[in-house]
Design a protein around this motif. Structure first.
Motif, PDB file in Angstrom:
ATOM      1  N   UNK A 166      43.633 -38.379  27.096  1.00 38.92           N
ATOM      2  CA  UNK A 166      41.899 -37.406  27.144  1.00 38.92           C
ATOM      3  C   UNK A 166      41.425 -38.591  26.330  1.00 38.92           C
ATOM      4  N   UNK A 167      41.603 -38.729  25.190  1.00 43.37           N
ATOM      5  CA  UNK A 167      40.874 -40.171  24.442  1.00 43.37           C
ATOM      6  C   UNK A 167      40.162 -41.116  25.565  1.00 43.37           C
ATOM      7  N   UNK A 168      41.442 -41.679  26.004  1.00 44.45           N
ATOM      8  CA  UNK A 168      40.863 -42.844  27.521  1.00 44.45           C
ATOM      9  C   UNK A 168      39.536 -42.389  28.521  1.00 44.45           C
TER      10      UNK A 168
ATOM     11  N   UNK B 220      39.593 -46.626  21.947  1.00 41.45           N
ATOM     12  CA  UNK B 220      39.376 -47.971  22.889  1.00 41.45           C
ATOM     13  C   UNK B 220      39.844 -48.843  24.059  1.00 41.45           C
ATOM     14  N   UNK B 221      41.317 -48.092  24.672  1.00 39.00           N
ATOM     15  CA  UNK B 221      41.292 -48.928  26.215  1.00 39.00           C
ATOM     16  C   UNK B 221      39.780 -48.174  26.919  1.00 39.00           C
ATOM     17  N   UNK B 222      40.086 -46.436  26.545  1.00 46.34           N
ATOM     18  CA  UNK B 222      38.832 -45.703  27.475  1.00 46.34           C
ATOM     19  C   UNK B 222      37.092 -46.773  27.647  1.00 46.34           C
TER      20      UNK B 222
ATOM     21  N   UNK C 238      35.113 -43.050  28.651  1.00 46.86           N
ATOM     22  CA  UNK C 238      35.331 -43.909  29.740  1.00 46.86           C
ATOM     23  C   UNK C 238      33.656 -43.948  30.157  1.00 46.86           C
ATOM     24  N   UNK C 239      34.124 -42.395  29.528  1.00 49.55           N
ATOM     25  CA  UNK C 239      32.173 -41.936  29.803  1.00 49.55           C
ATOM     26  C   UNK C 239      31.115 -41.651  29.015  1.00 49.55           C
ATOM     27  N   UNK C 240      31.982 -41.670  28.709  1.00 50.13           N
ATOM     28  CA  UNK C 240      31.100 -41.400  26.460  1.00 50.13           C
ATOM     29  C   UNK C 240      31.062 -42.400  26.075  1.00 50.13           C
ATOM     30  N   UNK C 241      30.487 -42.881  24.681  1.00 46.93           N
ATOM     31  CA  UNK C 241      30.373 -43.782  23.865  1.00 46.93           C
ATOM     32  C   UNK C 241      31.940 -43.287  22.981  1.00 46.93           C
TER      33      UNK C 241
END
Length: 115
Positions: free
Chosen positions: A59-61, A105-107, A65-68
């Motif tokens: 979910x974090x990734x 970090x991955x996202x 990916x779309x939010x900071x």
């Protein structure tokens, strides 16, 4: 002094922390944490930690990916605390915090928008 201080950045972070506190005061973060905790509680105890880690990382990734990733992480810290408080025997807050950090970090590397 005005030329040496990045006021835009300071005001951004001040607004970010105000937004997180408003979400917490409205009960939004508690509701998200309770919903995640109920999903995790429904699983067998030996699977709860691995499911929580996987859920938080993915979910974090995807979100980062779309939010900071900094605002996302600041918003999700209270949710991770709720998870650790709801299941103290199964979920260690240190492990959940690392999962949040790795996922965000991955996202952030997923898209230019998230970076």
């Amino acid at each position: 002094l005005r030329n040496h201080v990045e006021w835009d950045t300071l005001l951004f972070f001040a607004g970010l922390f105000v937004l997180v506190e408003v979400c917490a005061a409205m009960g939004l973060l508690q509701a998200i944490g309770d919903a995640l905790a109920s999903v995790i509680k429904s699983l067998p105890e030996e699977n709860q930690l691995s499911v929580a880690i996987t859920l938080i990382i993915w979910v974090s990734a995807i979100t980062s990916a779309f939010l900071d990733n900094i605002p996302y992480t600041a918003t999700m810290i209270p949710v991770v605390r709720v998870l650790a408080d709801e299941l103290p025997d199964t979920l260690d807050i240190t492990i959940l915090a690392w999962a949040l950090s790795f996922g965000a970090c991955l996202g952030g590397n997923g898209t230019l928008l998230g970076a």
